[in-house]
Design an enzyme around this catalytic site. Sequence first.
Site, mmCIF file in Angstrom:
data_model
loop_
_atom_site.group_PDB
_atom_site.id
_atom_site.type_symbol
_atom_site.label_atom_id
_atom_site.label_comp_id
_atom_site.label_asym_id
_atom_site.label_seq_id
_atom_site.Cartn_x
_atom_site.Cartn_y
_atom_site.Cartn_z
ATOM 1 N N ARG A 79 -58.339 -15.318 -43.157
ATOM 2 C CA ARG A 79 -59.169 -14.305 -43.810
ATOM 3 C C ARG A 79 -60.335 -14.924 -44.571
ATOM 4 O O ARG A 79 -61.307 -14.293 -44.872
ATOM 5 C CB ARG A 79 -58.309 -13.559 -44.847
ATOM 6 N N HIS A 215 -37.408 -25.775 -36.930
ATOM 7 C CA HIS A 215 -37.908 -27.156 -36.818
ATOM 8 C C HIS A 215 -36.789 -28.189 -36.840
ATOM 9 O O HIS A 215 -36.982 -29.317 -36.397
ATOM 10 C CB HIS A 215 -39.006 -27.443 -37.860
ATOM 11 N N LYS A 219 -35.923 -32.375 -34.640
ATOM 12 C CA LYS A 219 -35.683 -33.687 -35.265
ATOM 13 C C LYS A 219 -34.957 -34.583 -34.262
ATOM 14 O O LYS A 219 -33.993 -34.148 -33.635
ATOM 15 C CB LYS A 219 -34.850 -33.532 -36.545
ATOM 16 N N GLU A 253 -31.498 -30.926 -51.128
ATOM 17 C CA GLU A 253 -32.918 -31.244 -51.360
ATOM 18 C C GLU A 253 -33.132 -31.485 -52.846
ATOM 19 O O GLU A 253 -32.405 -30.918 -53.674
ATOM 20 C CB GLU A 253 -33.804 -30.081 -50.931
ATOM 21 N N ASP A 273 -32.869 -18.908 -46.148
ATOM 22 C CA ASP A 273 -33.882 -19.943 -45.956
ATOM 23 C C ASP A 273 -33.355 -21.126 -45.140
ATOM 24 O O ASP A 273 -34.073 -21.695 -44.323
ATOM 25 C CB ASP A 273 -34.358 -20.429 -47.336
ATOM 26 N N HIS A 278 -31.154 -23.387 -40.026
ATOM 27 C CA HIS A 278 -31.016 -24.837 -39.814
ATOM 28 C C HIS A 278 -29.552 -25.287 -39.789
ATOM 29 O O HIS A 278 -29.120 -26.006 -38.900
ATOM 30 C CB HIS A 278 -31.750 -25.612 -40.909
ATOM 31 N N LYS A 378 -31.316 -26.535 -53.501
ATOM 32 C CA LYS A 378 -32.532 -27.160 -54.032
ATOM 33 C C LYS A 378 -32.167 -27.914 -55.310
ATOM 34 O O LYS A 378 -31.159 -27.613 -55.943
ATOM 35 C CB LYS A 378 -33.565 -26.091 -54.400
ATOM 36 N N LYS A 383 -32.169 -35.979 -51.441
ATOM 37 C CA LYS A 383 -32.535 -35.336 -50.183
ATOM 38 C C LYS A 383 -31.651 -35.946 -49.103
ATOM 39 O O LYS A 383 -31.672 -37.154 -48.875
ATOM 40 C CB LYS A 383 -34.010 -35.625 -49.895
HETATM 41 C C1 BG6 Z 1 -37.737 -25.034 -44.441
HETATM 42 C C2 BG6 Z 1 -37.326 -24.261 -45.678
HETATM 43 O O1 BG6 Z 1 -37.435 -24.304 -43.283
HETATM 44 O O2 BG6 Z 1 -37.043 -26.276 -44.423
HETATM 45 C C3 BG6 Z 1 -37.595 -25.070 -46.922
HETATM 46 O O3 BG6 Z 1 -38.041 -23.042 -45.719
HETATM 47 C C4 BG6 Z 1 -36.967 -26.431 -46.839
HETATM 48 O O4 BG6 Z 1 -37.148 -24.388 -48.075
HETATM 49 C C5 BG6 Z 1 -37.332 -27.114 -45.521
HETATM 50 O O5 BG6 Z 1 -37.425 -27.198 -47.931
HETATM 51 C C6 BG6 Z 1 -36.547 -28.400 -45.339
HETATM 52 O O6 BG6 Z 1 -36.998 -29.058 -44.200
HETATM 53 P P1 BG6 Z 1 -36.834 -30.625 -44.051
HETATM 54 O O7 BG6 Z 1 -37.361 -30.919 -42.685
HETATM 55 O O8 BG6 Z 1 -37.642 -31.248 -45.158
HETATM 56 O O9 BG6 Z 1 -35.382 -30.914 -44.207
#
Ligand code: BG6
Length: 536
Positions: A79, A215, A219, A253, A273, A278, A378, A383
């Site tokens: 936009r 995603h 990996k 995380e 989320d 995942h 979180k 991590k």
């Molecule tokens: C995302 C979530 O799909 O994955 C995020 O929306 C999260 O909240 C992230 O932080 C984590 O991805 P990765 O690849 O850093 O483990």
Amino acid sequence: MIDIRRPYGKGVYMSRVINIHHEPDKGSRLPDIRVEEPLTLVIFGGTGDLTRRKLLPALYALSTEKRMPEGYRIVGCGRRDYTSESYREEMLGEIKRFRRVEGSDADLKAFVARIDYFKGELDDPEAYERLNKTLGDKKTYPANRLYYLSTSPEFFQPVIGHLKKSKLIYSAGDPDKWSRVVIEKPFGRDLESALGLNREVLRLLNESQVYRIDHYLGKETVQNILSFRFANTIFEPLFNNRFVDHIQVTASETVGMESGRGAYFDQAGSLRDMMQNHLTQLLCLVTMEPPSGLASDAVRNEKVKVLQSIRVPKLDDVAKNTVRAQYAAGQVNGNRVSAYVNEDRVPGDTRTETYVAAKFFIDNWRWSGVPVLLRTGKRMAKKQTSITVQFKKPPMRLFRTVACSDDICDLTETQPNVLTFRIQPDEGISLHFATKRPSMHMVVEDSELDFGYADNYRGTLPEAYERLLMDVMRGDATLFTRSDEVDAAWRIMDPILQGWKERDASIPLHFYAPGSWGPLAADQLFQNETGHWRNE
Ligand code: BG6
């Protein structure tokens, strides 16, 4: 090469880890994988965070590694008031910031020269008419079209509707050109909305044109779960309820709600989320049956089957087998951090969970009775994403087990064999097993066989988005989620959301300290099981 180092005697330092080294890759005779067909890639959400941090750096890596086709063009839609020049200039800076592959200045210039900006509102039909005209310039924009919906979820269906209406989508059977649509997560916010969205999307598109992205599936180490399980014969016979005690999956995380993420996250929570997508994907890969081949539907059929075998939690199970929590205020690495409720763009009275742990059971022949525990949060201690398969202890205890520090050893409980897939960071696989400790005593101790990607392969691992973008450009949907997979995942997760809502007063929202491993209450999920959360 196997390099074995052991602790043995006073003053002689040896590591207890047995490292397995693989000869570094000496170059490959395999043909390089690249995208052959020219295409135009249109990104809706072209000024957003994902485009800056992940999509453009990933496309840049593919282009620098010569994986992009001869003819391709990228159009960022948004936009805001950019010209193509000012957009390119800004994105050049972002690519430099976030790129994995260095490349030369010439690579970078050549890549950004292929990018254009298109200004338009997502819900304005006239914008799509203009887009159609712009893309009609066949000399500049190759006919094959990839539309990437990196927008908020409420726009998924309207954008696809407008694309269809403005004839920007070809028929799925067109032999000369294709159009594909990538849909980002979250795919629905509960079962009903996911079913509704799937219905709408499939009314407008053919399933073969839809790529629902998760995603995690891109990996390297997630894909390695399948090769580890099905390219080896020694572990698979043990992957069942005779030998496995339980499986646990952790995705912890350290981040909180940086960069205004609270606005999105508070509407989602950890279950929507991370767990619904995942973690559930990881669960599928580690428990599914061997596919008949690697064709996309063969793999996805097996994932759907295992998802459909997961026991759907009843209200009482939700109270017993799930734990939800929120981070309180505290300190991480000596720095004060706010409680979740005080984060930017988060309402002060929110009850959204920033941590969830849940225990599931798979009611099929292989896994009946084996608990599978998932947790994510979180602002946790570190991590880490890992899958641990803990085996049963030997039926009879012949040996005494010790834990030693140099020469001082104490009796300890017999340790089970544990297989760990380290998805990230420090990607690798390790196996714990008992060995006789050299001494006059017949005692055993826990040792570890360890395989690490960093020790074995040169360079950095490809980013998940590089792999997934390449797959969609080549029309390979194996690593994308099919509609029935999304539905099946929601069938297990939706009752948890419902249960929390219905029993809001009696199912507590716990609190945990930032930098910790989550609420103590999560330990109760092991109450009737052996084992504990592996916080390593
Ligand atoms: C995302 C979530 O799909 O994955 C995020 O929306 C999260 O909240 C992230 O932080 C984590 O991805 P990765 O690849 O850093 O483990």
